[in-house]
Scaffold this motif. Structure first.
Motif, PDB file in Angstrom:
ATOM      1  N   CYS A  22     -39.858 -78.257 -47.892  1.00 36.58           N
ATOM      2  CA  CYS A  22     -41.188 -78.403 -48.512  1.00 36.58           C
ATOM      3  C   CYS A  22     -41.261 -77.718 -49.869  1.00 36.58           C
ATOM      4  N   GLN A  23     -40.130 -77.500 -50.495  1.00 35.87           N
ATOM      5  CA  GLN A  23     -40.133 -76.891 -51.821  1.00 35.87           C
ATOM      6  C   GLN A  23     -40.969 -77.732 -52.787  1.00 35.87           C
ATOM      7  N   GLY A  24     -41.725 -77.037 -53.602  1.00 38.91           N
ATOM      8  CA  GLY A  24     -42.587 -77.741 -54.546  1.00 38.91           C
ATOM      9  C   GLY A  24     -44.007 -77.873 -54.060  1.00 38.91           C
ATOM     10  N   ALA A  25     -44.268 -77.477 -52.800  1.00 35.77           N
ATOM     11  CA  ALA A  25     -45.628 -77.589 -52.258  1.00 35.77           C
ATOM     12  C   ALA A  25     -46.556 -76.531 -52.842  1.00 35.77           C
ATOM     13  N   GLY A  26     -45.979 -75.454 -53.352  1.00 36.30           N
ATOM     14  CA  GLY A  26     -46.796 -74.370 -53.886  1.00 36.30           C
ATOM     15  C   GLY A  26     -46.634 -73.120 -53.039  1.00 36.30           C
ATOM     16  N   GLU A  27     -47.284 -72.050 -53.457  1.00 38.44           N
ATOM     17  CA  GLU A  27     -47.182 -70.787 -52.736  1.00 38.44           C
ATOM     18  C   GLU A  27     -48.052 -70.806 -51.492  1.00 38.44           C
ATOM     19  N   ILE A  28     -47.505 -70.310 -50.400  1.00 43.93           N
ATOM     20  CA  ILE A  28     -48.250 -70.266 -49.142  1.00 43.93           C
ATOM     21  C   ILE A  28     -49.310 -69.169 -49.213  1.00 43.93           C
ATOM     22  N   ASP A  29     -50.549 -69.547 -48.904  1.00 42.06           N
ATOM     23  CA  ASP A  29     -51.659 -68.594 -48.961  1.00 42.06           C
ATOM     24  C   ASP A  29     -51.775 -67.764 -47.693  1.00 42.06           C
ATOM     25  N   ALA A  30     -51.429 -68.385 -46.534  1.00 42.63           N
ATOM     26  CA  ALA A  30     -51.598 -67.675 -45.269  1.00 42.63           C
ATOM     27  C   ALA A  30     -50.615 -68.215 -44.242  1.00 42.63           C
ATOM     28  N   VAL A  31     -50.306 -67.362 -43.268  1.00 46.36           N
ATOM     29  CA  VAL A  31     -49.496 -67.745 -42.114  1.00 46.36           C
ATOM     30  C   VAL A  31     -50.356 -67.499 -40.883  1.00 46.36           C
ATOM     31  N   PHE A  32     -50.594 -68.551 -40.110  1.00 46.70           N
ATOM     32  CA  PHE A  32     -51.455 -68.457 -38.940  1.00 46.70           C
ATOM     33  C   PHE A  32     -50.597 -68.534 -37.687  1.00 46.70           C
ATOM     34  N   LEU A  33     -50.592 -67.437 -36.905  1.00 47.08           N
ATOM     35  CA  LEU A  33     -49.796 -67.359 -35.683  1.00 47.08           C
ATOM     36  C   LEU A  33     -50.704 -67.509 -34.466  1.00 47.08           C
ATOM     37  N   THR A  34     -50.307 -68.365 -33.538  1.00 50.19           N
ATOM     38  CA  THR A  34     -51.073 -68.528 -32.320  1.00 50.19           C
ATOM     39  C   THR A  34     -50.124 -68.794 -31.162  1.00 50.19           C
ATOM     40  N   GLY A  35     -50.635 -68.706 -29.937  1.00 43.28           N
ATOM     41  CA  GLY A  35     -49.796 -68.850 -28.758  1.00 43.28           C
ATOM     42  C   GLY A  35     -49.337 -67.502 -28.240  1.00 43.28           C
ATOM     43  N   GLY A  36     -48.995 -67.453 -26.955  1.00 45.39           N
ATOM     44  CA  GLY A  36     -48.706 -66.186 -26.301  1.00 45.39           C
ATOM     45  C   GLY A  36     -47.645 -65.347 -26.967  1.00 45.39           C
ATOM     46  N   SER A  37     -46.524 -65.952 -27.377  1.00 47.90           N
ATOM     47  CA  SER A  37     -45.428 -65.175 -27.945  1.00 47.90           C
ATOM     48  C   SER A  37     -45.720 -64.670 -29.350  1.00 47.90           C
ATOM     49  N   SER A  38     -46.812 -65.131 -29.961  1.00 45.11           N
ATOM     50  CA  SER A  38     -47.197 -64.586 -31.268  1.00 45.11           C
ATOM     51  C   SER A  38     -47.601 -63.122 -31.144  1.00 45.11           C
ATOM     52  N   GLN A  39     -47.865 -62.673 -29.909  1.00 44.93           N
ATOM     53  CA  GLN A  39     -48.266 -61.284 -29.689  1.00 44.93           C
ATOM     54  C   GLN A  39     -47.075 -60.344 -29.522  1.00 44.93           C
ATOM     55  N   ILE A  40     -45.863 -60.896 -29.443  1.00 39.71           N
ATOM     56  CA  ILE A  40     -44.674 -60.058 -29.358  1.00 39.71           C
ATOM     57  C   ILE A  40     -44.470 -59.388 -30.718  1.00 39.71           C
ATOM     58  N   PRO A  41     -44.416 -58.062 -30.777  1.00 43.60           N
ATOM     59  CA  PRO A  41     -44.321 -57.380 -32.074  1.00 43.60           C
ATOM     60  C   PRO A  41     -43.160 -57.857 -32.940  1.00 43.60           C
ATOM     61  N   ALA A  42     -42.010 -58.128 -32.344  1.00 47.01           N
ATOM     62  CA  ALA A  42     -40.847 -58.554 -33.133  1.00 47.01           C
ATOM     63  C   ALA A  42     -41.066 -59.934 -33.742  1.00 47.01           C
ATOM     64  N   VAL A  43     -41.809 -60.792 -33.058  1.00 48.30           N
ATOM     65  CA  VAL A  43     -42.118 -62.118 -33.599  1.00 48.30           C
ATOM     66  C   VAL A  43     -43.054 -61.976 -34.790  1.00 48.30           C
TER      67      VAL A  43
END
Length: 424
Positions: free
Chosen positions: A362-383
């Motif tokens: 997806c190069q050329g799409a622009g700078e990412i403004d945010a990363v949205f994490l959801t789902g159970g494993s998103s709560q794992i600190p290492a993830v």
């Protein structure tokens, strides 16, 4: 016509309305918005139990057939049907039981069951296009058997993105990572007030991908590295008919223990005979007894519930102890978060590679403004750390880990209420 969004998950299923409200479809449970995606067919009756009721009935008397994670088999050509009490159940029929119960539960909130559904699906059921198509066809058939007459699909990370979008006051380019029990889906998408009302959101999707890494595989790493020795890994047994010959516990038996619903395959006659031989001659008889009881008394689900609970505790604490006492099994194992992070490093590396691969495409799409994490494993600190290290703490966002996808599907289901254009 009533409509809803429905997130049929490997572990849990949730439903929501066009306004984003997640429905209570499992009343009387600790989390009424989550219907457990499990079935139980008791040995001594012809009733089919689903959801929390299935778990309760199974834990009371595990004589019968307990089925979990059926979603993970939708793409499998080899899993067409299974025999339960002399009846053949296709995979579509098994899924339909769960979807029907959820549809009926939603109906109690709406006055009548919904006819139309925006149904979630992973970005990739399988990297094999034919298998991916098969999985969606099976899920559609299951929804039809459950009583839905109008069915549309939306990939789950897009649904999660729509839930996140509802709170935005400006447009953003967002990387959405949805961590399910069986898969992780990633989507790069343009979101915001200027796009919120569009019926067709496909043009807003910059790129999407998926990988078969989910909560189940993180659980399996705890089993692999900390618990297998309690069940005989690394021990030997005496071969019948030989005086001195000993063999190690077969790797294929240990491999089946990494996923509780695979343990039923260990109960095949030939393997059962092996378990009995190990009882007679294992160098560590207590581990042979533990293995025998784990498999023959169907204790795998209970053990993996204990594993999952430890994983959750390690998201808040630096260490936790797994205590599991059933039959002749007496497991007491201390696990530190640092150990868990080390066990999971191959999974984290794969997640990092998949994420980078999507960004490269997806190069050329622009700078990412945010990363949205959801789902159970998103709560794992290492993830979470993986994405914080890559994008910075200020850009990583989270919401309800278990209902964001359902909320987004509900919001997307509003399109099912709109009249079709004339001549369509």
């Amino acid at each position: 016509m009533h409509v809803c969004g429905l997130d049929f998950g490997t572990s849990n299923t949730a439903a929501a309305l066009p306004d984003g409200r997640v429905l209570p479809i499992a009343l009387g449970t600790s989390e009424p918005r989550l219907f457990r995606s499990v079935l139980f067919f008791p040995e001594d009756e012809r009733t089919t139990h689903a959801g929390e009721q299935a778990i309760t009935r199974y834990l009371e008397d595990n004589a019968g057939r307990f089925i979990q994670s059926v979603k993970s088999f939708l793409h499998s050509r080899s899993f067409r049907a299974t025999q339960v009490h002399g009846r053949t159940w296709t995979i579509e029929e098994l899924v339909a039981v769960l979807l029907r119960r959820v549809r009926e539960a939603a109906g109690t909130q709406l006055g009548s069951p919904p006819d139309a559904v925006m149904l979630g699906r992973p970005a990739l059921f399988s990297p094999d296009p034919e298998a991916d198509t098969l999985a969606e066809q099976r899920l559609r058939k299951a929804a039809e058997l459950a009583g839905f007459t109008h069915i549309q699909f939306l990939i789950e990370p897009i649904a999660a993105a729509l839930a996140y979008e509802a709170q935005l006051s400006r447009d953003e380019l967002v990387l959405v990572a949805d961590f399910g029990a069986g898969t992780t889906d990633l989507t790069l998408m343009r979101l915001g007030p200027s796009r919120r009302g569009k019926l067709d959101r496909k043009p807003d999707v910059v790129g999407s991908t998926g990988v078969r890494i989910g909560g189940d595989r993180f659980d399996a790493e705890i089993m692999r590295h900390k618990l297998l020795p309690w069940f005989g890994a690394g021990t030997t047994y005496k071969v019948r008919g030989f005086t001195d010959k000993r063999l190690p516990v077969p790797q294929h038996v240990m491999a089946k223990l990494l996923s509780w619903h695979e343990m039923s395959f260990v109960r095949e006659k030939s393997t059962q005979e092996l378990l009995e031989l190990m009882l007679e001659s294992s160098e560590k008889p207590e581990t042979a007894e533990a293995l025998y009881d784990l498999v023959m008394e169907n204790l795998g689900y209970r053990l993996f519930r204990a594993i999952e609970a430890v994983k959750v505790r390690l998201s808040q604490a630096e260490e936790a102890t797994l205590d599991f006492e059933e039959a002749r099994i007496n497991v007491h194992e201390r696990i530190t978060r640092a150990e868990f992070d080390t066990f999971c490093q191959p999974l984290l590396t794969e997640l990092e590679q998949v994420t980078q691969g999507l960004l490269d495409r997806c190069q050329g799409a622009g700078e990412i403004d945010a990363v949205f994490l959801t789902g159970g494993s998103s709560q794992i600190p290492a993830v979470r750390k993986l994405y914080v290290d890559r994008f910075g703490e200020e850009r990583v966002r989270t919401a309800d880990a278990f209902t964001s996808v359902a909320e987004g599907l509900g919001r997307a289901s509003a399109a099912l209420q709109r009249p079709e254009p004339a001549g369509a």
